[in-house]
Design an enzyme around this catalytic site. Structure first.
Site, PDB file in Angstrom:
ATOM      1  N   ARG A  16       0.840  -1.202   0.000  1.00 52.54           N
ATOM      2  CA  ARG A  16       0.000   0.000   0.000  1.00 52.54           C
ATOM      3  C   ARG A  16       0.872   1.247   0.000  1.00 52.54           C
ATOM      4  O   ARG A  16       1.070   1.883  -1.015  1.00 52.54           O
ATOM      5  CB  ARG A  16      -0.950  -0.019   1.201  1.00 52.54           C
ATOM      6  CG  ARG A  16      -2.121   0.981   1.068  1.00 52.54           C
ATOM      7  CD  ARG A  16      -1.763   2.406   1.492  1.00 52.54           C
ATOM      8  NE  ARG A  16      -1.390   2.498   2.889  1.00 52.54           N
ATOM      9  CZ  ARG A  16      -0.950   3.633   3.453  1.00 52.54           C
ATOM     10  NH1 ARG A  16      -0.826   4.737   2.743  1.00 52.54           N
ATOM     11  NH2 ARG A  16      -0.597   3.652   4.732  1.00 52.54           N
ATOM     12  N   GLU A 146      -4.200  10.317  10.771  1.00 49.77           N
ATOM     13  CA  GLU A 146      -3.320  10.937   9.772  1.00 49.77           C
ATOM     14  C   GLU A 146      -2.780  12.278  10.271  1.00 49.77           C
ATOM     15  O   GLU A 146      -3.507  13.101  10.815  1.00 49.77           O
ATOM     16  CB  GLU A 146      -4.081  11.129   8.461  1.00 49.77           C
ATOM     17  CG  GLU A 146      -3.195  11.626   7.329  1.00 49.77           C
ATOM     18  CD  GLU A 146      -3.973  11.874   6.053  1.00 49.77           C
ATOM     19  OE1 GLU A 146      -3.333  11.919   4.986  1.00 49.77           O
ATOM     20  OE2 GLU A 146      -5.197  12.036   6.126  1.00 49.77           O
TER      21      GLU A 146
END
Length: 510
Positions: A16, A146
């Site tokens: 990923r 994040e």
């Protein structure tokens, strides 16, 4: 009884985040091969294999990986990055057969307000709806915060987010240094605040290497009690990449005495696998997996290796399925030469060893690149014995190429005085030449033929079109890996010379 070692989960994100390396894109079958190797052979705990909704190719790749993992009872170890997108990611993952979503949430107020244009309360409400829906679909949830490292400059936002989410069925809170801005001291400060406030939560740490501090920050995360570390094979990843899998494993084992369950002997193999599929070359000096990191160059180091391993550390090459080598060059001493002679079963007098050492130093001063497999030829030349090429001689060869036609080769060789001729075609001139050689060995001589595993061609920096080309070819034969070198102004001719050297070396085994 000794204290039981702490278990650290390794989540590898090569498929990923690693695929977010500029210019890297894996085919579905390549992703499946890498996933199998990481889970079955290397034995990492978890893998992150894609971002949801990216493409039909990604859908096929994730579906294939999930089908294989389900068959081998590993499905709960396969994870997919998903988004707070009104259930679209959850449905996409479920359609692939996946059972774990790594939900991307905004871990900093700036990302929440400027990118999403939402208040923290609105974002939290959206996340809670997504988590609830995923759980009702039997999809396990981990969350990424994040930009967490920047978010901790305003910890009230981060704490409000985690306070709201900790009451759900979220399994792991993953703390990324998204922009690679942390240093170890700041990492310790932020992580200790998280651990103090939430001592019972499972925290993963996700490092980026923008300041070349990914490994240092991983060390900080382990010191602060993180239970999971994210890695990528060869350190692939966005911008400067992620923490390299092999290096993380080494420091966890050697510096922190933790256990991961990883099979270290497979780390070099998965590194080469990903190098081949990604097209991103591994630097020769990269720890653990670089070509030269287990090669002693200075003669004093080789001498120390024979005296209680004075120049060795805990990173023994045998741990990683490799062998220690001793380079040949102008800094080589007698000890280097003796180590290499020993590996070939060659015994020389002290005077002969001195002469061979002097020749190697002379070649090194001229910037000649030598591999260990050149040593028998150097010995033969210095001692004026018959050179090894005498058993296998290339009498003649012709390679041709034409527009619209496959390259072809005609060749004639002598083995112990017996001549053999053949014709072959291939995907390139050298491939045609090699197909001809294989046919002679397999169909005429009924002998096995070495496998070519590495092919490197170099020219001097700033080289001209008439400059010498150096071909270094890596071979595998009878369980042994070795390299031969050829030098010529023509690339094909250089490769042919390296190949004839190889044939002379293996003749000794017949």
């Amino acid at each position: 009884m000794g204290k039981e070692k702490r278990l650290i989960e390794i989540m590898d994100t090569t498929l990923r985040d690693g695929e977010q390396t500029s210019g890297v894109s894996f085919l579905p079958e390549e992703k499946l091969h890498i996933a199998k190797t990481l889970l079955r052979d290397v034995r990492v705990h978890r893998i992150e294999v894609a971002s949801a909704r990216v493409s039909e190719g990604e859908h096929k790749a994730v579906s294939d990986i999930c089908a294989w993992a389900a068959k081998h009872r590993l499905l709960d170890r396969v994870e997919v990055l998903g988004f707070v997108d009104n259930h679209t990611s959850v449905d996409w993952i479920r359609s692939c057969g996946g059972r774990v979503i790594n939900l991307l949430c905004k871990g900093s107020r700036r990302h929440c307000e400027y990118q999403l244009k939402k208040s923290p309360e609105q974002h939290i409400a959206d996340i809670l709806r997504e988590v609830d829906y995923a759980c009702r679909q039997d999809i396990a949830v981990n969350v990424y915060l994040e930009d967490w490292s920047n978010g901790m400059k305003d910890p009230d936002y981060v704490f409000a987010l985690v306070d709201a989410l900790r009451q759900t069925d979220i399994r792991r809170f993953m703390l990324p240094d998204t922009l690679g801005v942390l240093d170890p001291l700041t990492a310790v400060e932020y992580l200790r605040k998280m651990r103090k406030r939430y001592p019972d939560l499972h925290f993963d740490f996700h490092a980026h290497n923008d300041y070349d501090l990914a490994i240092a920050n991983v060390s900080a995360a382990i010191l602060c009690g993180c239970r999971g570390i994210h890695t990528a094979v060869n350190g692939l990843g966005e911008r400067a990449g992620n923490a390299p899998l092999a290096s993380v494993q080494a420091i966890l084992h050697d510096h922190f005495s933790t256990k991961t369950g990883i099979d270290e002997s497979q780390l070099f193999e998965v590194s080469r696998l990903v190098e081949g599929y990604s097209g991103v070359a591994v630097p020769g000096n990269k720890p653990i997996v670089g070509e030269y990191v287990f090669t002693q160059v200075a003669g004093v180091h080789a001498d120390g290796d024979s005296k209680k391993g004075l120049y060795q550390n805990a990173l023994l090459p045998e741990r990683f399925g490799r062998e220690r080598e001793y380079a040949l060059g102008k800094t080589s001493g007698k000890a280097n030469i003796l180590k290499n002679l020993e590996s070939y079963g060659l015994e020389l007098t002290p005077e002969q060893t001195r002469r061979v050492t002097q020749r190697i130093i002379e070649l090194g001063d001229k910037k000649e690149v030598m591999t260990q497999d050149d040593l028998p030829f150097i010995v033969a030349d210095v001692l004026k014995h018959d050179i090894p090429e005498s058993r296998v001689k290339l009498v003649s060869y012709l390679v041709t190429t034409a527009y619209g036609l496959k390259p072809a080769a005609s060749l004639k060789i002598e083995i112990d005085g017996q001549a053999y001729e053949t014709n072959a075609s291939g995907d390139g001139q050298y491939d045609a030449f090699m197909r001809g050689l294989r046919s002679i060995y397999k169909e005429r001589l009924h002998r096995p033929f070495p496998q070519l595993t590495g092919y490197y061609v170099t020219i001097p920096p700033g080289g001209r079109t008439d400059a010498f080309v150096q071909a270094i070819i890596t071979w595998q034969f009878n369980g042994k890996t070795f390299r031969t070198r050829g030098l010529d102004a023509d690339q094909t001719e250089a490769a042919v010379k390296a190949t004839i050297k190889m044939l002379n070396l293996i003749e000794e085994s017949f």
